[in-house]
Scaffold this motif. Structure first.
Motif, PDB file in Angstrom:
ATOM      1  N   ILE A  51       5.144   8.506  -0.185  1.00  0.00           N
ATOM      2  CA  ILE A  51       5.893   9.134  -1.274  1.00  0.00           C
ATOM      3  C   ILE A  51       5.503  10.606  -1.299  1.00  0.00           C
ATOM      4  N   LEU A  52       6.470  11.477  -1.011  1.00  0.00           N
ATOM      5  CA  LEU A  52       6.196  12.893  -0.852  1.00  0.00           C
ATOM      6  C   LEU A  52       6.416  13.649  -2.169  1.00  0.00           C
ATOM      7  N   PHE A  53       5.485  14.531  -2.491  1.00  0.00           N
ATOM      8  CA  PHE A  53       5.574  15.373  -3.677  1.00  0.00           C
ATOM      9  C   PHE A  53       5.672  16.833  -3.251  1.00  0.00           C
ATOM     10  N   GLU A  54       6.645  17.542  -3.791  1.00  0.00           N
ATOM     11  CA  GLU A  54       6.778  18.972  -3.539  1.00  0.00           C
ATOM     12  C   GLU A  54       6.189  19.748  -4.713  1.00  0.00           C
ATOM     13  N   LYS A  55       5.902  21.016  -4.493  1.00  0.00           N
ATOM     14  CA  LYS A  55       5.463  21.864  -5.591  1.00  0.00           C
ATOM     15  C   LYS A  55       6.546  21.932  -6.660  1.00  0.00           C
ATOM     16  N   TYR A  56       6.128  22.078  -7.898  1.00  0.00           N
ATOM     17  CA  TYR A  56       7.102  22.225  -8.973  1.00  0.00           C
ATOM     18  C   TYR A  56       7.813  23.573  -8.854  1.00  0.00           C
TER      19      TYR A  56
ATOM     20  N   MET B 164      -3.373  -1.083  -3.119  1.00  0.00           N
ATOM     21  CA  MET B 164      -3.949   0.257  -3.061  1.00  0.00           C
ATOM     22  C   MET B 164      -2.885   1.346  -3.213  1.00  0.00           C
ATOM     23  N   ILE B 165      -3.223   2.351  -4.028  1.00  0.00           N
ATOM     24  CA  ILE B 165      -2.465   3.597  -4.105  1.00  0.00           C
ATOM     25  C   ILE B 165      -3.390   4.689  -3.590  1.00  0.00           C
ATOM     26  N   LEU B 166      -3.051   5.271  -2.463  1.00  0.00           N
ATOM     27  CA  LEU B 166      -3.880   6.291  -1.829  1.00  0.00           C
ATOM     28  C   LEU B 166      -3.261   7.664  -2.079  1.00  0.00           C
ATOM     29  N   ILE B 167      -4.089   8.630  -2.452  1.00  0.00           N
ATOM     30  CA  ILE B 167      -3.602   9.978  -2.761  1.00  0.00           C
ATOM     31  C   ILE B 167      -4.339  10.992  -1.890  1.00  0.00           C
ATOM     32  N   THR B 168      -3.571  11.850  -1.225  1.00  0.00           N
ATOM     33  CA  THR B 168      -4.170  12.910  -0.414  1.00  0.00           C
ATOM     34  C   THR B 168      -3.177  14.057  -0.313  1.00  0.00           C
ATOM     35  N   ASN B 169      -3.645  15.192   0.173  1.00  0.00           N
ATOM     36  CA  ASN B 169      -2.761  16.353   0.307  1.00  0.00           C
ATOM     37  C   ASN B 169      -1.896  16.265   1.550  1.00  0.00           C
TER      38      ASN B 169
ATOM     39  N   THR C  55       0.848  -1.182   0.000  1.00  0.00           N
ATOM     40  CA  THR C  55       0.000   0.000   0.000  1.00  0.00           C
ATOM     41  C   THR C  55       0.888   1.237   0.000  1.00  0.00           C
ATOM     42  N   SER C  56       0.596   2.192  -0.884  1.00  0.00           N
ATOM     43  CA  SER C  56       1.394   3.417  -0.959  1.00  0.00           C
ATOM     44  C   SER C  56       0.499   4.623  -0.713  1.00  0.00           C
ATOM     45  N   LEU C  57       1.094   5.657  -0.139  1.00  0.00           N
ATOM     46  CA  LEU C  57       0.384   6.894   0.170  1.00  0.00           C
ATOM     47  C   LEU C  57       1.132   8.048  -0.485  1.00  0.00           C
ATOM     48  N   LEU C  58       0.501   8.682  -1.480  1.00  0.00           N
ATOM     49  CA  LEU C  58       1.105   9.792  -2.202  1.00  0.00           C
ATOM     50  C   LEU C  58       0.629  11.096  -1.564  1.00  0.00           C
ATOM     51  N   LEU C  59       1.583  11.902  -1.091  1.00  0.00           N
ATOM     52  CA  LEU C  59       1.270  13.103  -0.314  1.00  0.00           C
ATOM     53  C   LEU C  59       1.851  14.342  -0.975  1.00  0.00           C
ATOM     54  N   GLY C  60       1.107  15.452  -0.911  1.00  0.00           N
ATOM     55  CA  GLY C  60       1.638  16.699  -1.431  1.00  0.00           C
ATOM     56  C   GLY C  60       0.538  17.640  -1.870  1.00  0.00           C
ATOM     57  N   PRO C  61       0.886  18.866  -2.210  1.00  0.00           N
ATOM     58  CA  PRO C  61      -0.110  19.880  -2.574  1.00  0.00           C
ATOM     59  C   PRO C  61      -0.785  19.567  -3.910  1.00  0.00           C
TER      60      PRO C  61
ATOM     61  N   MET D 298     -11.047  22.664   1.876  1.00  0.00           N
ATOM     62  CA  MET D 298     -11.444  23.769   1.009  1.00  0.00           C
ATOM     63  C   MET D 298     -10.457  24.925   1.094  1.00  0.00           C
ATOM     64  N   ASP D 299      -9.847  25.101   2.257  1.00  0.00           N
ATOM     65  CA  ASP D 299      -8.807  26.117   2.413  1.00  0.00           C
ATOM     66  C   ASP D 299      -7.582  25.727   1.587  1.00  0.00           C
ATOM     67  N   HIS D 300      -7.226  24.443   1.627  1.00  0.00           N
ATOM     68  CA  HIS D 300      -6.072  23.962   0.858  1.00  0.00           C
ATOM     69  C   HIS D 300      -6.273  24.221  -0.631  1.00  0.00           C
ATOM     70  N   TYR D 301      -7.486  24.051  -1.105  1.00  0.00           N
ATOM     71  CA  TYR D 301      -7.789  24.259  -2.522  1.00  0.00           C
ATOM     72  C   TYR D 301      -8.190  25.701  -2.833  1.00  0.00           C
ATOM     73  N   ARG D 302      -7.946  26.584  -1.877  1.00  0.00           N
ATOM     74  CA  ARG D 302      -8.123  28.020  -2.071  1.00  0.00           C
ATOM     75  C   ARG D 302      -9.560  28.392  -2.437  1.00  0.00           C
ATOM     76  N   LEU D 303     -10.509  27.683  -1.860  1.00  0.00           N
ATOM     77  CA  LEU D 303     -11.918  28.021  -2.037  1.00  0.00           C
ATOM     78  C   LEU D 303     -12.413  28.896  -0.898  1.00  0.00           C
ATOM     79  N   VAL D 304     -11.849  28.697   0.288  1.00  0.00           N
ATOM     80  CA  VAL D 304     -12.191  29.527   1.445  1.00  0.00           C
ATOM     81  C   VAL D 304     -10.896  30.028   2.091  1.00  0.00           C
ATOM     82  N   VAL D 305     -11.037  31.053   2.915  1.00  0.00           N
ATOM     83  CA  VAL D 305      -9.906  31.613   3.656  1.00  0.00           C
ATOM     84  C   VAL D 305     -10.156  31.403   5.145  1.00  0.00           C
ATOM     85  N   ALA D 306      -9.206  30.791   5.825  1.00  0.00           N
ATOM     86  CA  ALA D 306      -9.288  30.615   7.275  1.00  0.00           C
ATOM     87  C   ALA D 306      -8.331  31.595   7.929  1.00  0.00           C
TER      88      ALA D 306
END
Length: 333
Positions: free
Chosen positions: A178-183, A150-155, A42-48, A313-321
């Motif tokens: 497996i960590l992903f950074e912004k390009y 399973m390949i799980l993807i989340t922020n 099982t792998s977990l892909l993480l990042g923005p 929703m904050d992560h996806y810039r839909l709302v401001v906290a």
């Protein structure tokens, strides 16, 4: 101007990926046992968002399909299919086992039994935005199946594990992360160069214009490709043979807006209610927002779940906290 419009879609999977070799290799290693007829890790892909997680997952699985005969794969977007029934149905549909299933009357356990009984091949399941699942027990169901990888993807890992019970947490804690950074800017320019080379006529856009797009996207490949697509559309409609700086600057807000609208369209009913309340009412503190939400929906979620929704929703810039703890407020962006 536009030679292949498919290439200008964010969901397009290229034949070769750039600047993600380490991530591809790491994910390939988790799936390597499948080549010997065994279940992968099982792998977990993480990042923005826009960091290439979905693209790399699909790309790596496609490469695996080129080398393994007895394999089935299925991609599930948990924004849209967030119930246990929907996920199981989607997986069964991928192996042609849904002919006599009725969405309203077939028990979930029957779907699970059918999936457990499928042993014709190894089954790789990609669960994108996995933290959006309403009932995380489906992860336990899939984890226990001997032929499902399973390949799980989340922020963010915290958003997923905060919603799991002890049984699931103990099992998923051992998954490969497996960590992903912004390009970086130059990486995005390189990606856009490839898309332009495949999708546009020769010399359709220059490096200066690609750099402007990459800078406006701030590390998010989805936004960058969205801006490029809108710029190509504008140039094509005006009959221009080359995308100019002026066209790019005009396309930036449309590209951002298009990505944002697609995200809004994927919100589940509870998130949509929260989003609409903030649009209607303006800035609210957590208590005010939850009270308004509880009045608007029939079966409100817990305050903890609502906080997770708002964090997403904050992560996806839909709302401001703004603020912290008791001083926190929310407003639509």
């Amino acid at each position: 101007m536009i030679r292949d419009a498919r290439v200008l879609q964010s969901q397009f999977i290229p034949d070769e990926v750039e600047h993600r070799n380490a991530e591809v290799n790491a994910l390939s290693n988790t799936l390597k046992p499948i080549m010997d007829g065994q279940t992968g890790e099982t792998s977990l892909l993480l990042g923005p968002s826009g960091a290439g997680k979905t693209c790399i997952a699909n790309y790596t699985v496609e490469r695996l399909r080129e080398n393994v005969l007895d394999i089935d794969t299925r991609y599930v977007n948990c924004w849209q299919e967030y119930t246990r029934f929907q996920v199981l149905y989607r997986l069964l549909d991928g192996i042609g086992r849904t002919v006599d299933i009725h969405r309203r009357s077939t028990p979930k356990d029957e779907l699970l039994d059918r999936l457990r009984g499928y042993d014709e091949s190894q089954f790789v399941v990609i669960l994108d935005e996995v933290d959006q699942l309403e009932d995380k027990s489906v992860l336990y169901d899939l984890y226990r199946m001997r032929n499902v990888s399973m390949i799980l993807i989340t922020n963010r890992e915290a958003e997923l594990f905060s919603q799991l019970d002890g049984r699931l947490t103990s099992r998923l804690q051992t998954c490969v992360r497996i960590l992903f950074e912004k390009y970086h800017l130059d990486e995005l320019v390189s990606i856009l160069e490839s898309r332009a080379r495949w999708g546009l006529t020769e010399d359709g856009i220059g490096n200066e214009q690609l750099a402007i797009i990459a800078d406006a996207a701030a590390g998010d490949a989805r936004v960058a490709i969205g801006i490029l697509r809108n710029a190509a559309r504008r140039a094509d409609q005006s009959g221009t043979e080359r995308i100019t700086t002026e066209i790019v600057r005009e396309a930036v807000p449309d590209g951002r807006r298009e990505v944002r609208q697609k995200t809004v369209e994927q919100l589940n009913p509870h998130q949509r209610a929260l989003y609409e309340i903030l649009q209607d009412e303006g800035e609210l503190d957590p208590g005010e927002l939850y009270d308004a939400y509880a009045e608007r929906v029939d079966e409100p979620k817990t305050k903890r779940t609502v906080r997770n929704y708002l964090a997403k929703m904050d992560h996806y810039r839909l709302v401001v906290a703004d603020g912290k703890n008791r001083a926190r407020t929310y407003r639509s962006r």
